[in-house]
Each structure stands twice: as structure tokens, then as C-alpha cells.
Design an enzyme around this catalytic site. Sequence first.
Site, PDB file in Angstrom:
ATOM      1  N   ILE A 143     -88.647  -6.813 -47.542  1.00 16.79           N
ATOM      2  CA  ILE A 143     -88.959  -5.542 -46.875  1.00 16.79           C
ATOM      3  C   ILE A 143     -90.295  -5.003 -47.369  1.00 16.79           C
ATOM      4  CG2 ILE A 143     -88.223  -3.129 -46.649  1.00 16.79           C
ATOM      5  CD1 ILE A 143     -85.349  -4.120 -46.571  1.00 16.79           C
ATOM      6  N   ALA A 144     -90.568  -5.178 -48.658  1.00 14.91           N
ATOM      7  CA  ALA A 144     -91.863  -4.766 -49.200  1.00 14.91           C
ATOM      8  C   ALA A 144     -92.995  -5.506 -48.507  1.00 14.91           C
ATOM      9  CB  ALA A 144     -91.897  -5.020 -50.708  1.00 14.91           C
TER      10      ALA A 144
ATOM     11  N   SER B 169     -93.775  -5.272 -59.626  1.00 16.73           N
ATOM     12  CA  SER B 169     -92.546  -6.047 -59.744  1.00 16.73           C
ATOM     13  C   SER B 169     -92.193  -6.119 -61.220  1.00 16.73           C
ATOM     14  CB  SER B 169     -92.748  -7.452 -59.170  1.00 16.73           C
ATOM     15  OG  SER B 169     -91.634  -8.284 -59.445  1.00 16.73           O
ATOM     16  N   ARG B 170     -90.949  -6.460 -61.526  1.00 15.14           N
ATOM     17  CA  ARG B 170     -90.567  -6.669 -62.919  1.00 15.14           C
ATOM     18  C   ARG B 170     -91.214  -7.936 -63.471  1.00 15.14           C
ATOM     19  NH1 ARG B 170     -89.226  -1.865 -64.823  1.00 15.14           N
ATOM     20  NH2 ARG B 170     -87.269  -1.006 -64.014  1.00 15.14           N
TER      21      ARG B 170
ATOM     22  N   TYR C  32     -92.725  -1.242 -63.172  1.00 13.95           N
ATOM     23  CA  TYR C  32     -92.754  -0.077 -62.297  1.00 13.95           C
ATOM     24  C   TYR C  32     -93.415   1.112 -62.993  1.00 13.95           C
ATOM     25  CZ  TYR C  32     -89.303  -2.899 -59.794  1.00 13.95           C
ATOM     26  OH  TYR C  32     -88.656  -3.915 -59.130  1.00 13.95           O
TER      27      TYR C  32
ATOM     28  N   HIS D 127     -82.215   2.558 -56.060  1.00  6.34           N
ATOM     29  CA  HIS D 127     -83.062   3.575 -55.432  1.00  6.34           C
ATOM     30  C   HIS D 127     -83.124   4.865 -56.240  1.00  6.34           C
ATOM     31  CE1 HIS D 127     -83.035   1.821 -51.067  1.00  6.34           C
ATOM     32  NE2 HIS D 127     -83.634   1.045 -51.940  1.00  6.34           N
TER      33      HIS D 127
ATOM     34  N   LYS E 117     -84.122   3.000 -46.777  1.00  2.00           N
ATOM     35  CA  LYS E 117     -82.698   3.289 -46.567  1.00  2.00           C
ATOM     36  C   LYS E 117     -81.884   2.161 -47.196  1.00  2.00           C
ATOM     37  CE  LYS E 117     -82.004  -0.102 -43.738  1.00  2.00           C
ATOM     38  NZ  LYS E 117     -81.082  -1.196 -44.139  1.00  2.00           N
TER      39      LYS E 117
ATOM     40  N   ASP F  70     -76.252  -1.137 -45.468  1.00  2.00           N
ATOM     41  CA  ASP F  70     -77.417  -1.912 -45.044  1.00  2.00           C
ATOM     42  C   ASP F  70     -77.687  -1.810 -43.553  1.00  2.00           C
ATOM     43  OD1 ASP F  70     -79.370  -3.878 -46.338  1.00  2.00           O
ATOM     44  OD2 ASP F  70     -78.778  -4.941 -44.523  1.00  2.00           O
TER      45      ASP F  70
END
Length: 323
Positions: free
Chosen positions: A12-13, A33-34, A55, A76, A94, A173
Site C-alpha cells: 500500500i505504501a 522501514s524497520r 520510524y 496504527h 484504514k 480490511d
Amino acid sequence: MLRVGILGAGKIAGIMARTLREMENVQAWAVASRERERAEEFARTYGIERAYGSYEELVEDPAVDLIYVATPHSHHAEHCLLCIEHGKPVLCEKAFTANAAQARQVLARAEERGVFLTEAIWTRYMPSRRMIDDLIGEGALGEVVSLTANLGYPLTHVERIMEPALAGGALLDIGIYPLNFASMVLGDEVEDVTSACVKTSTGVDAQSSIVLRYRDGKMATLHTTVLAATEQYGIIYGTKGYLIAHNINNIDRISLFGPDRSLRREITVPKQITGYEYEVEACRRALETGALECPEMPHAQTLRMMEQMDALRRDWGVRYPFE
């Protein structure tokens, strides 16, 4: 120029990064990203200026004007709060959070800190929403009496869908789309809810049917599944005909029918980049005026939808390990 930071480097990113690359007066400025290597690869793919391996680095970048949170639902709240504590405006994918309690916490902290925050439920921002409102407003359907909405994909192979620890299940979702469709058309004066759910082997909801009865006598019948693909229609029924919104979670066409089931009008929506651009533009407008929320998806509406989904999960006995 609105400089956007992307928190998360998943699928999605990537859609958001591609969208930002094609927009005017907006720039995909940074990604976090981690794993630094993953962030760097993402930045190279989408031509992003900066890549961060945490982050925390992203939220500390003074050049970032807005952060798009694109991590799983389960994270989130944590990531929105991280942004808010650093005074960074947030566009959160979302479902807004995993449950209403988290939503209240995040919304309250944003209000305390005076930080902009909105939920990225893209159907609330798209032109198709206004187009449907206009058709209903001009009386094309007569008096609206009911609607149906259906959305399904075969997604049982996706970890975040199946995993309770990631706030998995169909409802958060994709079920959120039929629920929002009903809310946008019929409002929120729901008097009675009847539903049934089938769970996955991991204990999250695999598919469900939901019937909403409103105080004014209108009804909505909603279906969601991650077990199979569906036709993805949103259908609104009125005394003078009905309309079909094709592809309910990214409406690309609206078909208007008379009471004799004859096609009266076919309406296409404006050409889009991906559809994500509308929520970004809404954020830009809100930030320019100093608003702390978007009128397309006010905080009260976000909380109302989270509470509705909490109630459904309680009825189904679907509970996440962190609750």
C-alpha cells in the site's frame, strides 16, 4: 510543496509513493522501514529523496509536512501517536486503528497536541461520493429505501488477514468499505443490527453478512468475504429506480436504472492516478487552512465506524490478543 513521509514500505505504501510521484505540488520526500535496506530499495524504486531505517528518524525529519501511516492495523495507534508526539500531521491508512479504544486514545492525543489527523478511507474522498450524492439529491432514484453492498477477494494467503496479532480478518480490511458505503448513503441512525460470521482456522472473521435497519425504515444488507472474489457492487434502491456503483472500493462507473430495470444512464468517474490522490489533496487543503481534520472523514465519523466494527466483532466472538 507538500512533503510527504511514508511510514512503512509495503504494498500500500508503494501505491501511495507512485501516486505522489505523479501529483503536482506534492512530493514523496522520505520513507521509513524497520529495515534500512528495505527503505533504501523502496526509495530507489519510487525516486524518494530520503530513506530511514527507523520510524523515529522519519518523525524527527523537520522537512516532512505530512506522514502517511501504511503499517498493519495492529500498529496504527502506536505509529500515529509517535507522529503526533513529534507534531507531525498524519494521514492514517484504514482501518484507523484495531479498535475503538485505540481510536479514542489517538484522537484525544491529536486534539490535545493540536495536530492534524485523518483516516485514509479513500472512498470518502473520491469524486464518486459526490456524484452519487448528486444523483440522489436530484431525485434520480426517487426516495431511497435500501441498499446492498458486496466486497470479496481471495485473501487467505495473506498473513496480515489471517493473523489475530495483526488485527486480521475480513471486517477491518475490506468490510469497512460496505459499512462506509452504507453510512455515506443512509447516514448513521442505525436502530438495529443483525449479523452472522464464519471464522478462519485462526479465529478471525473470514466472511460475514450484516443487516442494518435505520430509524427511518431504510435498510442496508452488506456482505464481505476473504474466501472468494465477488462482483463488488454497491446497489442503491429507490422508488423511481436503482443505481449500481461498480467496484465499490474504487468506484469506476455508475449505472442508473429505471423501475422497469432499463438502463437510463451510464456515468464514468474522472480519470485518476490511483485514487489515493484525493485523500492527499484533502489533507493539503486542510493543512493550508489550519484545520485539524478533513470534512470528508471527520474524527467523529472515524470513531463511529470503529465502534460499529467493535460491536460486530463482539457479537462474533472475534478478539485480538492485545485487547
